[in-house]
Design a protein around this motif. Sequence first.
Motif, mmCIF file in Angstrom:
data_model
loop_
_atom_site.group_PDB
_atom_site.id
_atom_site.type_symbol
_atom_site.label_atom_id
_atom_site.label_comp_id
_atom_site.label_asym_id
_atom_site.label_seq_id
_atom_site.Cartn_x
_atom_site.Cartn_y
_atom_site.Cartn_z
ATOM 1 N N ARG A 270 6.745 2.738 -1.293
ATOM 2 C CA ARG A 270 6.347 4.118 -1.549
ATOM 3 C C ARG A 270 5.538 4.662 -0.381
ATOM 4 O O ARG A 270 4.309 4.637 -0.417
ATOM 5 N N PRO A 271 6.197 5.127 0.658
ATOM 6 C CA PRO A 271 5.423 5.685 1.767
ATOM 7 C C PRO A 271 4.835 7.046 1.401
ATOM 8 O O PRO A 271 5.404 7.770 0.580
ATOM 9 N N GLY A 272 3.717 7.366 2.005
ATOM 10 C CA GLY A 272 3.108 8.666 1.750
ATOM 11 C C GLY A 272 1.678 8.720 2.211
ATOM 12 O O GLY A 272 1.209 7.867 2.965
ATOM 13 N N LEU A 273 0.988 9.742 1.720
ATOM 14 C CA LEU A 273 -0.381 9.980 2.127
ATOM 15 C C LEU A 273 -1.313 9.585 0.984
ATOM 16 O O LEU A 273 -1.108 10.021 -0.143
ATOM 17 N N VAL A 274 -2.303 8.753 1.267
ATOM 18 C CA VAL A 274 -3.190 8.299 0.202
ATOM 19 C C VAL A 274 -4.648 8.473 0.610
ATOM 20 O O VAL A 274 -4.962 8.578 1.790
ATOM 21 N N GLU A 275 -5.517 8.503 -0.387
ATOM 22 C CA GLU A 275 -6.954 8.559 -0.120
ATOM 23 C C GLU A 275 -7.632 7.526 -1.005
ATOM 24 O O GLU A 275 -7.443 7.526 -2.224
ATOM 25 N N VAL A 276 -8.379 6.642 -0.384
ATOM 26 C CA VAL A 276 -9.047 5.573 -1.139
ATOM 27 C C VAL A 276 -10.486 5.435 -0.665
ATOM 28 O O VAL A 276 -10.825 5.846 0.440
ATOM 29 N N PRO A 277 -11.350 4.837 -1.513
ATOM 30 C CA PRO A 277 -12.717 4.574 -1.054
ATOM 31 C C PRO A 277 -12.681 3.581 0.101
ATOM 32 O O PRO A 277 -11.875 2.650 0.095
ATOM 33 N N LEU A 278 -13.518 3.775 1.093
ATOM 34 C CA LEU A 278 -13.621 2.792 2.163
ATOM 35 C C LEU A 278 -14.051 1.469 1.535
ATOM 36 O O LEU A 278 -14.852 1.444 0.596
ATOM 37 N N GLY A 279 -13.495 0.383 2.032
ATOM 38 C CA GLY A 279 -13.782 -0.916 1.431
ATOM 39 C C GLY A 279 -12.634 -1.413 0.576
ATOM 40 O O GLY A 279 -12.579 -2.579 0.198
ATOM 41 N N THR A 280 -11.684 -0.532 0.258
ATOM 42 C CA THR A 280 -10.466 -0.955 -0.435
ATOM 43 C C THR A 280 -9.737 -1.938 0.491
ATOM 44 O O THR A 280 -9.776 -1.791 1.712
ATOM 45 N N THR A 281 -9.092 -2.946 -0.073
ATOM 46 C CA THR A 281 -8.419 -3.904 0.815
ATOM 47 C C THR A 281 -7.044 -3.393 1.213
ATOM 48 O O THR A 281 -6.444 -2.565 0.524
ATOM 49 N N LEU A 282 -6.558 -3.950 2.316
ATOM 50 C CA LEU A 282 -5.206 -3.605 2.763
ATOM 51 C C LEU A 282 -4.183 -4.005 1.713
ATOM 52 O O LEU A 282 -3.194 -3.314 1.475
ATOM 53 N N ARG A 283 -4.440 -5.134 1.044
ATOM 54 C CA ARG A 283 -3.502 -5.607 0.023
ATOM 55 C C ARG A 283 -3.383 -4.590 -1.110
ATOM 56 O O ARG A 283 -2.275 -4.265 -1.560
ATOM 57 N N GLU A 284 -4.552 -4.083 -1.557
ATOM 58 C CA GLU A 284 -4.510 -3.077 -2.631
ATOM 59 C C GLU A 284 -3.711 -1.853 -2.186
ATOM 60 O O GLU A 284 -2.926 -1.288 -2.950
ATOM 61 N N MET A 285 -3.934 -1.459 -0.936
ATOM 62 C CA MET A 285 -3.245 -0.268 -0.462
ATOM 63 C C MET A 285 -1.734 -0.488 -0.376
ATOM 64 O O MET A 285 -0.949 0.341 -0.812
#
Lengths: 151, 621
Positions: free
Chosen positions: B382-397
């Motif tokens: 699922r490519p696209g634009l996301v916004e996450v809290p800093l500190g989220t892991t690459l795996r979660e993303m």
Amino acid sequence: MATTNLGPVLSAFERRPESLISLLQAVQEQLGYLPPEALGTVARHARVPRSRVYGVASFYSQFRFNPVGRQRVAVCRGTACHVGGARFILEQLERTLGIPEGQTTEDMEYSLETVACIGCCGLAPCLTVNDEVSAKLTPKKVRKQFKKARK
Amino acid sequence: MTAGFEQLRQAAEEQWDLLTASDTPVITVGTATCGRSAGALDTLDVLRGELAGRDVECRFVEVGCLGPCYAEPLVTVSLPGVATVCFASVDIKGARKIAAYVAGGELPEELAFATTGSETIPGIPDLMDAPMMKGQVRRVLRNCGIIDPGDIRHSIARGAYSGLQRAMELDRDARIGELDRSGLRGRGGAGFPVARKWKFCIDAPGDTRYVICNADEGDPGAFMNRSLLEGDPHAVLEGMIIAGLTIGAAEGFIYCRAEYPLALERLAVAIEQAEQAGFLGADALGPGRPFRIKVKEGAGAFVCGEETALIASLEGRRGMPRPRPPFPAVSGLWGCPTVINNVETLASVALIFQHGADWYAEYGTEKSKGTKTFALVGNVQRPGLVEVPLGTTLREMIFDIGGGIASGHRFKAVQTGGPSGGCLPEEKLDIPVDYESLQEAGTIMGSGGIVVMDERTCMVDFARYFLDFAADESCGECGPCRLGTRQLLRILEDITQGKGTASDIELLEGLSHNVIRGSLCGLGQTAPNPVLTTLRYFRDEYVAHVEGRTCPALACRDFIAFEIDEEMCTGCTACAVLCPVDGIAGARDALHAINAAVCIKCGVCSDTCAFGAVETVQATP
């Protein structure tokens, strides 16, 4: 070349050196490219030496010194497009249009170029034809899209 | 809060209510660049035509990008008294189904992506539980894909310019204090604390000061700023005005890439509307205190993302960087103290003043506060634009939000930070995404591009791709970058073409360090990062190329050949007809064969074959 008609285009900008890039953009928008005479006209308007106009124009990849085709095909070479196989798209276009990257077909219909990234990475690989984006391409789709146009 | 603003806001809220609680159906279509390239304008045309044909009165609103690019075109339908539904991948056929639904027909559930209001429908997730949305915290992007970016009233109703009103009530020290407490760091890549940058500018001697918004998003594979400018331009303008107010500037410039025509168009409209509303103009910062914003179009030079090169370009010169110090905060545009911030940074400034520093800092890590937008692209579901809290892991993303790797393939590497960043392997996926952790792993946060690769990507070729880019974009000012990137590229080309030797690997390493040490600006100082990180984490692939004479990913052309599988080939002649060099023999219904002597390895046969009969195999260069 209708460089004499550039007056109205140039007059929208202040006659200062910092207008240089905007002036070149406006001239290219009008003429499709930057012929040598136009560089002189821009130099006089911006009140800078011709050498500086050429220096600036040759620095930025947006500026062209040769006429381009009516349809400007630009293949995105951004990272996502690269991972998605952009080079196969480019090669397919080179074959279908019969011109290498950077050239224009003899009938002046198509130019083929690459662009750093058009920011459409979620739908890679992609290309633009005169700013219109085609996305999620495969060599097959490209062949179809342009075969039709060539007929 | 001034009475004038209060009045504006009330009028804006009435306008917004017309959209959210309307008596007539409201249909929004995401027509940002990504939506358009997926066919959103055709979808919109069909919807308009179909509904006009059925005599259904409804309102159409064009909005920006919601983020899930893979699901474009996105259409949201709000019918009076019914839950608002967002539909995904709406092609022309889908548009007809949706038109029928709006006209009173059945809900086309197969197209439903999420419900977006307080009302829900069983079986359809709420927007923030939908694929790709779950796990995100949308603050900077909160308006993207929701409001009409061409209508300032939508922005105001959703909070825009209330931050500016609050900033005006504070004195300068309080404003800097607020920014400082928020912990906001530059979102363009370097992560410099914003409050400190502004303070430097305030403390620098000079009468004239400038604000510059860096919208020269040059990293290939990144489009966070494009989406924000296309979807919510007022957020950026508000941040710039607050910057002008704080440092004492009367003029601001937005330096935006020419490759973003729609963003430029939307900015022009937004600036005009902000002028009409009085947020920009002669009395923008108070009676007799002007603030104006001009947009300058870039001309296609990656190095202009570097702040001193950007300033040179704004001054009408070749975009070449100069040594720092002095930093632009002390001597920037025309030698005047200048604050130069990235698009997302300025939008975050507006948010901080709208909601307060504590609100902003409630997400993030100790040293990296807030949320960050990322362009998640490459071989991900699922490519696209996301916004996450800093500190989220690459795996979660990549796996939770991005849905993992496209089916049938497996994760190999992730690249962050664009041409200045590096590639990380599977074992680094659990590091938190913040400025320090990424740096420790050898890459950088950069502006937010995240490119995911599966086993089909050759890491040596990937490093070659970035060095090709860097060598092309090097401005030529300093030798280490101009010559060094070119030499690195040559060595990488040798290796990917089967001409590499064992000593090349050492040479690459040594040269990389010299280019980093000797280059004048960030471009050269970071250009070898893709080489160094791939050497650090994927060294075996380099060794395989130079010693084993193989490309494990079967990607480098000089290491592969195409062969036809006897079992699978049906003799359909599709590949033979399309082969550009007439290199495939075989009559109809007879087994085909590729003539290796003439094959140019273009891959057309493999792309064409509907039966998967064309195999890619190892070959010795």
